[in-house]
Design a protein around this motif. Structure first.
Motif, PDB file in Angstrom:
ATOM      1  N   GLY A 239      37.198  63.362  16.280  1.00  0.00           N
ATOM      2  CA  GLY A 239      37.788  63.435  17.611  1.00  0.00           C
ATOM      3  C   GLY A 239      38.952  62.514  17.888  1.00  0.00           C
ATOM      4  N   ALA A 240      39.589  61.966  16.848  1.00  0.00           N
ATOM      5  CA  ALA A 240      40.774  61.119  17.065  1.00  0.00           C
ATOM      6  C   ALA A 240      41.866  61.913  17.759  1.00  0.00           C
ATOM      7  N   LYS A 241      42.537  61.272  18.710  1.00  0.00           N
ATOM      8  CA  LYS A 241      43.597  61.925  19.472  1.00  0.00           C
ATOM      9  C   LYS A 241      44.823  62.185  18.606  1.00  0.00           C
ATOM     10  N   ARG A 242      45.402  61.117  18.067  1.00  0.00           N
ATOM     11  CA  ARG A 242      46.550  61.220  17.161  1.00  0.00           C
ATOM     12  C   ARG A 242      46.336  60.259  15.992  1.00  0.00           C
ATOM     13  N   VAL A 243      46.759  60.688  14.813  1.00  0.00           N
ATOM     14  CA  VAL A 243      46.610  59.866  13.606  1.00  0.00           C
ATOM     15  C   VAL A 243      47.989  59.594  13.022  1.00  0.00           C
ATOM     16  N   TYR A 244      48.266  58.321  12.785  1.00  0.00           N
ATOM     17  CA  TYR A 244      49.526  57.901  12.174  1.00  0.00           C
ATOM     18  C   TYR A 244      49.229  57.149  10.879  1.00  0.00           C
ATOM     19  N   VAL A 245      50.204  57.141   9.999  1.00  0.00           N
ATOM     20  CA  VAL A 245      50.072  56.388   8.748  1.00  0.00           C
ATOM     21  C   VAL A 245      51.249  55.431   8.617  1.00  0.00           C
ATOM     22  N   GLY A 246      50.930  54.146   8.450  1.00  0.00           N
ATOM     23  CA  GLY A 246      51.941  53.132   8.173  1.00  0.00           C
ATOM     24  C   GLY A 246      51.688  52.560   6.796  1.00  0.00           C
ATOM     25  N   VAL A 247      52.669  52.649   5.924  1.00  0.00           N
ATOM     26  CA  VAL A 247      52.479  52.237   4.536  1.00  0.00           C
ATOM     27  C   VAL A 247      53.602  51.299   4.117  1.00  0.00           C
ATOM     28  N   THR A 248      53.248  50.281   3.358  1.00  0.00           N
ATOM     29  CA  THR A 248      54.269  49.342   2.895  1.00  0.00           C
ATOM     30  C   THR A 248      55.166  49.989   1.859  1.00  0.00           C
ATOM     31  N   HIS A 249      54.555  50.642   0.867  1.00  0.00           N
ATOM     32  CA  HIS A 249      55.310  51.217  -0.251  1.00  0.00           C
ATOM     33  C   HIS A 249      55.114  52.731  -0.270  1.00  0.00           C
ATOM     34  N   ALA A 250      56.089  53.449   0.270  1.00  0.00           N
ATOM     35  CA  ALA A 250      55.990  54.909   0.375  1.00  0.00           C
ATOM     36  C   ALA A 250      56.580  55.555  -0.877  1.00  0.00           C
ATOM     37  N   LEU A 251      55.795  55.604  -1.938  1.00  0.00           N
ATOM     38  CA  LEU A 251      56.252  56.260  -3.169  1.00  0.00           C
ATOM     39  C   LEU A 251      56.397  57.768  -2.956  1.00  0.00           C
ATOM     40  N   LEU A 252      55.415  58.358  -2.297  1.00  0.00           N
ATOM     41  CA  LEU A 252      55.450  59.759  -1.865  1.00  0.00           C
ATOM     42  C   LEU A 252      55.846  60.722  -2.989  1.00  0.00           C
ATOM     43  N   ALA A 253      54.900  60.952  -3.883  1.00  0.00           N
ATOM     44  CA  ALA A 253      55.076  61.966  -4.914  1.00  0.00           C
ATOM     45  C   ALA A 253      55.255  63.328  -4.257  1.00  0.00           C
ATOM     46  N   GLU A 254      55.775  64.274  -5.008  1.00  0.00           N
ATOM     47  CA  GLU A 254      56.045  65.606  -4.466  1.00  0.00           C
ATOM     48  C   GLU A 254      54.793  66.197  -3.823  1.00  0.00           C
TER      49      GLU A 254
END
Length: 294
Positions: A239-254
């Motif tokens: 039941g979370a209203k909004r979910v955010y992600v904060g990351v130090t190192h955003a490698l973000l593979a495809e």
């Protein structure tokens, strides 16, 4: 007075540090020859100077490591008094021991190379495994971007969020606690298990106080996005209203961003330890504060 020398991987970050600390940079020249070999040249005398060498070691990490080593060795040979390395993303920080017979302990080798090239001190941010720093015989410090990350979300209108560590490792919980303390809110964490051979991640669900609330997941590294996506699905289910992600190192593979969005994440934000489309937070104030304390 420390002066800033920005390496090829972190030119804009070095400029931000100069601006934050109101200190001058060192004029340099670097380029790649047609065959791919690296060229570096100091354009001014640095003899007797204390230098902050800013070079994050994100992919292509081997290229950025070689650049750093060339810079350090050159500055040492030409008389720099102290070489302080700021590598917010420190490559090879996951392999700090032999998990399987015959493996390379890459973190140990990298530590030796950086020290042998002349580094006097090392600063990094939210290192994946703090045990890696035991291989450094020079002062080596792990800073955190947790406070800067949560302040970004507060500035965007997120109110009284739960701060969540997506796994139960000590460092992950510490980051969540730091972020929560910075804005006077609460924090929690989930537990995960990873198969070392297959890499498959399993997150264990537990009751969380998130119904009707915003949640900010604070993480050190996101590559595939699997861990954060698992956490986001659990949060939305509860039941979370909004979910955010904060990351130090955003490698973000495809496919990582798409995976997180599909799990219900509103926004993913990273720092300039790895330049990219989500890198909206600078780590300049983090290293600036630490250097002012010296």
């Amino acid at each position: 007075m420390v002066r800033v020398l920005g390496g090829p991987s972190s030119v804009k970050l070095a400029e931000s540090i100069c601006s934050e600390m109101r200190i001058p940079d060192v004029k340099v020249e670097f380029k790649r020859f047609p065959d791919g070999e690296f060229y570096f040249r100091l354009l001014e005398d640095i003899e007797g100077e204390d230098l902050l060498v800013v070079q994050s070691l994100y992919p292509p990490q081997d290229q950025h490591i070689v650049e750093l080593l060339y810079i350090l060795e050159t500055c040492r040979e030409l008389g720099a008094k102290k070489l302080i390395v700021y590598a917010p993303y420190l490559a090879y920080s996951r392999q700090d021991e032999r998990y399987l017979p015959g493996e390379t302990v890459s973190a140990k080798i990298l530590a030796k190379l950086i020290q042998d090239a002349g580094a006097s001190e090392l600063y990094t941010v939210d290192i994946h495994n703090r045990g890696v720093l035991s291989y450094y015989h020079i002062p080596a410090y792990d800073l955190t971007a947790a406070e800067e990350i949560i302040k970004y979300f507060v500035s965007k209108g997120v109110e009284n969020p739960l701060i969540l560590a997506p796994d139960g490792e000590e460092d992950a919980i510490r980051r969540a606690e730091t972020a929560a303390r910075a804005i006077g809110t609460d924090y929690d964490w989930l537990e995960k298990h990873r198969d070392r051979r297959t890499g498959k991640i399993v997150t264990v669900e537990k009751p969380l106080k998130v119904s009707g609330r915003d949640v900010v997941i604070i993480d050190d590294i996101i590559s595939t996005g699997g861990t954060a996506a698992n956490a986001a699905r659990i949060l939305k289910k509860q039941g979370a209203k909004r979910v955010y992600v904060g990351v130090t190192h955003a490698l973000l593979a495809e496919g990582a961003l798409e995976r997180l969005k599909a799990a219900g994440v509103e926004e993913v934000v990273g720092t300039d330890s790895i330049p990219g489309s989500v890198s909206k937070i600078t780590t300049a104030p983090i290293i600036a504060r630490k250097l002012r304390e010296r």
